[in-house]
Design a protein around this motif. Structure first.
Motif, PDB file in Angstrom:
ATOM      1  N   VAL A 179       0.858  -1.190   0.000  1.00  0.00           N
ATOM      2  CA  VAL A 179       0.000   0.000   0.000  1.00  0.00           C
ATOM      3  C   VAL A 179       0.891   1.235   0.000  1.00  0.00           C
ATOM      4  O   VAL A 179       2.033   1.199   0.466  1.00  0.00           O
ATOM      5  CB  VAL A 179      -0.941   0.049   1.236  1.00  0.00           C
ATOM      6  N   SER A 180       0.330   2.331  -0.529  1.00  0.00           N
ATOM      7  CA  SER A 180       0.999   3.632  -0.423  1.00  0.00           C
ATOM      8  C   SER A 180       0.233   4.453   0.609  1.00  0.00           C
ATOM      9  O   SER A 180      -0.989   4.322   0.748  1.00  0.00           O
ATOM     10  CB  SER A 180       1.018   4.349  -1.769  1.00  0.00           C
ATOM     11  N   LEU A 181       0.963   5.280   1.326  1.00  0.00           N
ATOM     12  CA  LEU A 181       0.365   6.078   2.398  1.00  0.00           C
ATOM     13  C   LEU A 181       0.631   7.554   2.163  1.00  0.00           C
ATOM     14  O   LEU A 181       1.739   7.932   1.776  1.00  0.00           O
ATOM     15  CB  LEU A 181       0.983   5.698   3.752  1.00  0.00           C
ATOM     16  N   ASP A 182      -0.406   8.335   2.409  1.00  0.00           N
ATOM     17  CA  ASP A 182      -0.274   9.788   2.328  1.00  0.00           C
ATOM     18  C   ASP A 182       0.230  10.294   3.677  1.00  0.00           C
ATOM     19  O   ASP A 182      -0.469  10.173   4.686  1.00  0.00           O
ATOM     20  CB  ASP A 182      -1.642  10.385   2.000  1.00  0.00           C
ATOM     21  N   GLU A 183       1.407  10.853   3.680  1.00  0.00           N
ATOM     22  CA  GLU A 183       1.984  11.291   4.961  1.00  0.00           C
ATOM     23  C   GLU A 183       1.218  12.438   5.586  1.00  0.00           C
ATOM     24  O   GLU A 183       1.280  12.656   6.782  1.00  0.00           O
ATOM     25  CB  GLU A 183       3.445  11.689   4.760  1.00  0.00           C
ATOM     26  N   SER A 184       0.477  13.197   4.759  1.00  0.00           N
ATOM     27  CA  SER A 184      -0.259  14.336   5.316  1.00  0.00           C
ATOM     28  C   SER A 184      -1.493  13.890   6.093  1.00  0.00           C
ATOM     29  O   SER A 184      -2.054  14.650   6.877  1.00  0.00           O
ATOM     30  CB  SER A 184      -0.699  15.272   4.191  1.00  0.00           C
ATOM     31  N   GLY A 185      -1.939  12.662   5.853  1.00  0.00           N
ATOM     32  CA  GLY A 185      -3.126  12.171   6.551  1.00  0.00           C
ATOM     33  C   GLY A 185      -4.405  12.819   6.074  1.00  0.00           C
ATOM     34  O   GLY A 185      -5.426  12.746   6.746  1.00  0.00           O
ATOM     35  N   GLN A 186      -4.400  13.433   4.887  1.00  0.00           N
ATOM     36  CA  GLN A 186      -5.574  14.155   4.390  1.00  0.00           C
ATOM     37  C   GLN A 186      -6.385  13.374   3.358  1.00  0.00           C
ATOM     38  O   GLN A 186      -7.385  13.863   2.855  1.00  0.00           O
ATOM     39  CB  GLN A 186      -5.137  15.478   3.734  1.00  0.00           C
ATOM     40  N   ALA A 187      -5.959  12.145   3.034  1.00  0.00           N
ATOM     41  CA  ALA A 187      -6.650  11.405   1.968  1.00  0.00           C
ATOM     42  C   ALA A 187      -8.074  11.064   2.398  1.00  0.00           C
ATOM     43  O   ALA A 187      -8.311  10.724   3.555  1.00  0.00           O
ATOM     44  CB  ALA A 187      -5.892  10.114   1.662  1.00  0.00           C
ATOM     45  N   PRO A 188      -9.056  11.144   1.458  1.00  0.00           N
ATOM     46  CA  PRO A 188     -10.447  10.904   1.825  1.00  0.00           C
ATOM     47  C   PRO A 188     -10.714   9.478   2.286  1.00  0.00           C
ATOM     48  O   PRO A 188     -11.656   9.247   3.040  1.00  0.00           O
ATOM     49  CB  PRO A 188     -11.219  11.220   0.544  1.00  0.00           C
ATOM     50  N   THR A 189      -9.919   8.522   1.851  1.00  0.00           N
ATOM     51  CA  THR A 189     -10.154   7.140   2.274  1.00  0.00           C
ATOM     52  C   THR A 189      -9.261   6.781   3.462  1.00  0.00           C
ATOM     53  O   THR A 189      -9.023   5.619   3.731  1.00  0.00           O
ATOM     54  CB  THR A 189      -9.879   6.151   1.126  1.00  0.00           C
ATOM     55  N   GLY A 190      -8.746   7.773   4.184  1.00  0.00           N
ATOM     56  CA  GLY A 190      -7.820   7.507   5.285  1.00  0.00           C
ATOM     57  C   GLY A 190      -6.418   7.747   4.795  1.00  0.00           C
ATOM     58  O   GLY A 190      -6.200   8.520   3.867  1.00  0.00           O
ATOM     59  N   ASP A 191      -5.460   7.092   5.392  1.00  0.00           N
ATOM     60  CA  ASP A 191      -4.068   7.325   5.021  1.00  0.00           C
ATOM     61  C   ASP A 191      -3.649   6.577   3.768  1.00  0.00           C
ATOM     62  O   ASP A 191      -2.645   6.907   3.154  1.00  0.00           O
ATOM     63  CB  ASP A 191      -3.149   6.910   6.170  1.00  0.00           C
ATOM     64  N   ILE A 192      -4.398   5.542   3.412  1.00  0.00           N
ATOM     65  CA  ILE A 192      -3.972   4.718   2.280  1.00  0.00           C
ATOM     66  C   ILE A 192      -4.431   5.351   0.969  1.00  0.00           C
ATOM     67  O   ILE A 192      -5.616   5.636   0.781  1.00  0.00           O
ATOM     68  CB  ILE A 192      -4.513   3.285   2.443  1.00  0.00           C
ATOM     69  N   THR A 193      -3.468   5.567   0.068  1.00  0.00           N
ATOM     70  CA  THR A 193      -3.790   6.206  -1.211  1.00  0.00           C
ATOM     71  C   THR A 193      -3.705   5.236  -2.382  1.00  0.00           C
ATOM     72  O   THR A 193      -4.197   5.555  -3.468  1.00  0.00           O
ATOM     73  CB  THR A 193      -2.812   7.363  -1.481  1.00  0.00           C
ATOM     74  N   GLY A 194      -3.062   4.091  -2.185  1.00  0.00           N
ATOM     75  CA  GLY A 194      -2.920   3.152  -3.296  1.00  0.00           C
ATOM     76  C   GLY A 194      -2.664   1.752  -2.792  1.00  0.00           C
ATOM     77  O   GLY A 194      -2.235   1.558  -1.641  1.00  0.00           O
ATOM     78  N   VAL A 195      -2.949   0.777  -3.641  1.00  0.00           N
ATOM     79  CA  VAL A 195      -2.779  -0.626  -3.244  1.00  0.00           C
ATOM     80  C   VAL A 195      -2.433  -1.469  -4.458  1.00  0.00           C
ATOM     81  O   VAL A 195      -2.866  -1.178  -5.582  1.00  0.00           O
ATOM     82  CB  VAL A 195      -4.070  -1.156  -2.568  1.00  0.00           C
ATOM     83  N   ILE A 196      -1.641  -2.509  -4.225  1.00  0.00           N
ATOM     84  CA  ILE A 196      -1.414  -3.544  -5.240  1.00  0.00           C
ATOM     85  C   ILE A 196      -1.425  -4.895  -4.519  1.00  0.00           C
ATOM     86  O   ILE A 196      -0.770  -5.057  -3.497  1.00  0.00           O
ATOM     87  CB  ILE A 196      -0.104  -3.325  -6.018  1.00  0.00           C
ATOM     88  N   MET A 197      -2.212  -5.816  -5.041  1.00  0.00           N
ATOM     89  CA  MET A 197      -2.230  -7.182  -4.498  1.00  0.00           C
ATOM     90  C   MET A 197      -1.497  -8.051  -5.512  1.00  0.00           C
ATOM     91  O   MET A 197      -1.921  -8.151  -6.668  1.00  0.00           O
ATOM     92  CB  MET A 197      -3.661  -7.684  -4.366  1.00  0.00           C
ATOM     93  N   ALA A 198      -0.408  -8.644  -5.088  1.00  0.00           N
ATOM     94  CA  ALA A 198       0.391  -9.457  -5.996  1.00  0.00           C
ATOM     95  C   ALA A 198       0.718 -10.771  -5.298  1.00  0.00           C
ATOM     96  O   ALA A 198       1.032 -10.786  -4.108  1.00  0.00           O
ATOM     97  CB  ALA A 198       1.673  -8.713  -6.372  1.00  0.00           C
ATOM     98  N   GLY A 199       0.594 -11.850  -6.042  1.00  0.00           N
ATOM     99  CA  GLY A 199       0.862 -13.157  -5.457  1.00  0.00           C
ATOM    100  C   GLY A 199       1.468 -14.077  -6.490  1.00  0.00           C
ATOM    101  O   GLY A 199       1.504 -13.746  -7.681  1.00  0.00           O
ATOM    102  N   ASN A 200       1.986 -15.212  -6.030  1.00  0.00           N
ATOM    103  CA  ASN A 200       2.571 -16.148  -6.987  1.00  0.00           C
ATOM    104  C   ASN A 200       2.217 -17.575  -6.606  1.00  0.00           C
ATOM    105  O   ASN A 200       1.874 -17.868  -5.458  1.00  0.00           O
ATOM    106  CB  ASN A 200       4.091 -15.961  -7.071  1.00  0.00           C
ATOM    107  N   ASP A 201       2.320 -18.467  -7.589  1.00  0.00           N
ATOM    108  CA  ASP A 201       2.041 -19.888  -7.354  1.00  0.00           C
ATOM    109  C   ASP A 201       3.321 -20.715  -7.457  1.00  0.00           C
ATOM    110  O   ASP A 201       3.279 -21.930  -7.657  1.00  0.00           O
ATOM    111  CB  ASP A 201       0.982 -20.399  -8.344  1.00  0.00           C
ATOM    112  N   GLY A 202       4.478 -20.042  -7.340  1.00  0.00           N
ATOM    113  CA  GLY A 202       5.761 -20.731  -7.441  1.00  0.00           C
ATOM    114  C   GLY A 202       6.299 -20.748  -8.861  1.00  0.00           C
ATOM    115  O   GLY A 202       7.441 -21.166  -9.085  1.00  0.00           O
ATOM    116  N   ARG A 203       5.470 -20.291  -9.805  1.00  0.00           N
ATOM    117  CA  ARG A 203       5.878 -20.296 -11.211  1.00  0.00           C
ATOM    118  C   ARG A 203       5.678 -18.908 -11.818  1.00  0.00           C
ATOM    119  O   ARG A 203       6.599 -18.300 -12.330  1.00  0.00           O
ATOM    120  CB  ARG A 203       5.043 -21.337 -11.953  1.00  0.00           C
ATOM    121  N   ARG A 204       4.465 -18.382 -11.708  1.00  0.00           N
ATOM    122  CA  ARG A 204       4.147 -17.064 -12.237  1.00  0.00           C
ATOM    123  C   ARG A 204       3.711 -16.126 -11.116  1.00  0.00           C
ATOM    124  O   ARG A 204       3.091 -16.558 -10.146  1.00  0.00           O
ATOM    125  CB  ARG A 204       2.983 -17.138 -13.235  1.00  0.00           C
TER     126      ARG A 204
END
Ligand SMILES: CC(C)(COP(=O)(O)OP(=O)(O)OC[C@H]1O[C@@H](n2cnc3c(N)ncnc32)[C@H](O)[C@@H]1OP(=O)(O)O)[C@@H](O)C(=O)NCCC(=O)NCCS
Length: 152
Positions: free
Chosen positions: A49-74
């Protein structure tokens, strides 16, 4: 701006962020808190996740997200999103760099993702990140909830 690994405690803010984004394909199973918890437990090194240090983001401190996973191959990337008022600042690019670097550290050499064809902005973003379109493949899936368990 700070980028750190995603924790399950981030779930509510992350879910609100996904809901604020057009083009996300959320479902009740995988994107429930238990579904995301399961994914994070299996992939503790590659979700950020990315965090807004100012704490002003409308959804709280989190401004971005990436969910990434692998199965041992890809490696697979899901649900990359940046809050609308934080876009075009390079946040998603940084999240992708963190996920891909973490994949490399795990010995994963190829990364894939699925995007709705209708999500032109999302596809432009992925093109810019170097994710080429495979028009020689057909994407297929099967909903396993519809299958009966085998009696053993
Ligand atoms: C796609 C998304 C994650 C990009 O986030 P971002 O932080 O704005 O992306 P970046 O600033 O790192 O963009 C890097 C480059 O990608 C391209 N890009 C980003 N958004 C774009 C858009 N809406 N249209 C076309 N190109 C775009 C641009 O080349 C951009 O460079 P720029 O900053 O000079 O415009 C964000 O728009 C988003 O959350 N969209 C809704 C959710 C979504 O569709 N996610 C992808 C699912 S497949």
């Amino acid at each position: 701006m700070i980028i750190r690994k995603m924790a399950i405690a981030d779930y509510r803010q992350v879910y609100d962020l996904w809901m604020a984004c057009a083009g996300m394909g959320l479902n009740d199973v995988d994107d429930s808190e238990s579904g995301v918890r399961r994914f994070l437990e299996r992939n503790p090194e590659t979700c950020f996740v990315s965090l807004d240090e100012s704490g002003q983001a409308p959804t709280g401190d989190i401004t971005g997200v990436i969910m990434a996973g692998n199965d041992g191959r890809r490696g697979y990337i899901y649900h990359t999103a940046v809050a609308p008022d934080h876009r075009h600042q390079g946040i998603a690019s940084l999240l992708v760099q963190h996920a891909c670097s973490a994949f490399k550290d795990l010995g994963i050499s190829k990364v894939a993702l699925v995007a709705f064809s209708s999500n032109l902005a999302g596809n432009s973003f992925w093109e810019r990140q170097g994710f080429s379109l495979r028009d020689d493949l057909a994407y297929r899936n099967l909903a396993l909830q519809r299958l009966n368990r085998l009696d053993t």
